[in-house]
Design an enzyme around this catalytic site. Structure first.
Site: not given
Ligand code: NAD
Ligand code: WQD
Length: 352
Positions: A12, A33-34, A36, A60, A82, A126, A150, A154, A205, A309
């Protein structure tokens, strides 16, 4: 001797960048990694960047038989977990899938780690666990809450992991658990090579991938959600962190757990640590930085707030510096430059 790190979700976005930094730091890496939400191409590119091999197991993390085999075949020193589902909106529509994946993968992993006697874990938490913050910057000791399934997944996992050292004490465990809960703020950017980066499968998103897809012409314009917040310019403020800095934070965490951080004693029990820059910037500040540094327009319009938000969210990152000897090195210019480099050279992500 080289230590081997198990990286779940290693294909990921954050996982692939962390594999690069682990390999560069001299660790061997086993990925489960699956696929997905990722492509096997990401790991091929990790190998190309580092000129090292990744052992990849497609499967998985909830599959305990598979995990048992992995622990039997590899001498794992620590795991970074992750793997999981991460889209807030989707989690509201399908909470059971989120609880199933995020909770059961962590349970299965911990059960098989314990069975194998491997009790060093880094968990992807997170900043979402701080809910709607009352005070800023966010320190790790503030009250926690969840505003969606979500975030709740966590939070539940953090609490579940906190029970493990207590059991160690009761059971007088020979090797106790050492768990680092890394609370990420808003990861953006990509490896400077431009060969790995964030590749959302559907409509993004998150803000940065939306910006880059608008800039590259895949989407017409960005909707800026809310311009009436009590912030510098009315738009939401977040702590954006370069994914390479974030990845290096994981290497520091692993170094700490394995006693490889000179001058720092290894963490015992469970410790939550923020990974952020400590600086908040607004949506419009990020959009303007992206356009200016990259000399590319990002058409945008101000629209209503997105439900759920918060106005502002940024870290106090002192604990990471104290315990892990880690702080960020890359600024907003590097974040927007590297995000654009990745998107421009891979307009369709890994799918081209
Ligand atoms: P990502 O979706 O790119 O990576 C997650 C990976 O896990 C993917 O490759 C997916 O295929 C794999 N996966 C999911 N479920 C699985 C399972 N059951 N078995 C095996 N593989 C599986 O996401 P990311 O942005 O790299 O995030 C990684 C971690 O960090 C996640 O736990 C996410 O919740 C956390 N996180 C992400 C953010 C963010 O904004 N990206 C912020 C805070 C926390
Ligand atoms: C950032 C800012 C939006 C999209 C999320 C999860 C959080 C963590 C990180 C996993 C905000 C604005 C966004 C758009 C916009 N993930 N925005 N137009 O909401 O801070 O956090 O991702 O753990 O749990 O909630 O991140 O990138 O979605 O938004 O104006 O099309 O950008 O309103 O102010 P967020 P984001």
């Amino acid at each position: 001797m080289t230590s081997t790190i198990l990286v779940t979700g290693g294909a990921g976005y954050i996982g692939s960048h962390t594999c690069v930094e682990l390999l560069n730091a001299g660790y061997d890496v086993v990925v489960i990694d699956n696929l997905s939400n990722s492509s096997p191409e990401a790991l091929k590119r990790v190998e190309a960047i580092t000129n090292k091999n990744v052992s990849f197991i497609e499967g998985d993390v909830r599959n305990r038989k598979l995990l048992k085999k992995v622990f039997a075949e590899h001498s794992i020193a620590a795991a970074i977990h992750f793997a999981g589902l991460k889209a807030v909106g989707e989690s509201c529509q399908m909470p059971l899938a989120y609880y199933d994946n995020n909770l059961n993968s962590t349970l299965a992993l911990c059960q098989e780690m314990e069975a194998a006697g491997v009790k060093n874990l880094v968990f992807s938490s997170s900043a979402t666990v701080y809910g709607d913050p009352e005070t800023l910057p966010l320190t790790e000791d503030l009250p926690l809450s969840a505003t969606n399934p979500y975030g709740r997944s966590k939070l539940i996992i953090e609490e579940m992991l906190r029970d493990l050292p207590e059991a160690d004490t009761l059971n007088k465990a020979e090797k106790p658990w050492a768990v680092i809960l890394l609370r990420y703020f808003n990861p953006v950017g990509a490896h400077e090579s431009g060969t790995i980066g964030e590749d959302p499968k559907d409509t993004p998103n998150n803000l940065m991938p939306y910006i880059t897809q608008v800039a590259v012409g895949r989407r017409e314009k960005l909707s800026v959600f809310g311009s009436d917040y009590d912030t510098v310019d009315g738009t939401g403020v977040r702590d954006y962190i370069h994914v390479v800095d974030l990845a290096k934070g994981h290497v520091c965490a692993v170094n700490n757990l394995l006693g490889n951080l000179s001058g720092k004693s290894p963490i015992t029990g469970v410790e939550a640590i923020n990974l952020g820059t400590g600086n908040g910037i607004s949506v419009l500040e990020l959009v303007n930085a992206f356009s200016t540094i990259n000399d590319v327009p990002v058409p945008h319009e101000l629209v209503a707030r997105r439900p759920g938000d918060v106005a502002a969210c940024y870290a106090n990152a002192d604990k990471a510096s104290e315990l892990l000897d880690w702080s960020t090195e890359l600024d907003v210019d590097a974040m927007v430059k590297d995000s654009w480099h990745w998107q421009k050279t891979n307009p369709k992500g890994y799918g081209q």
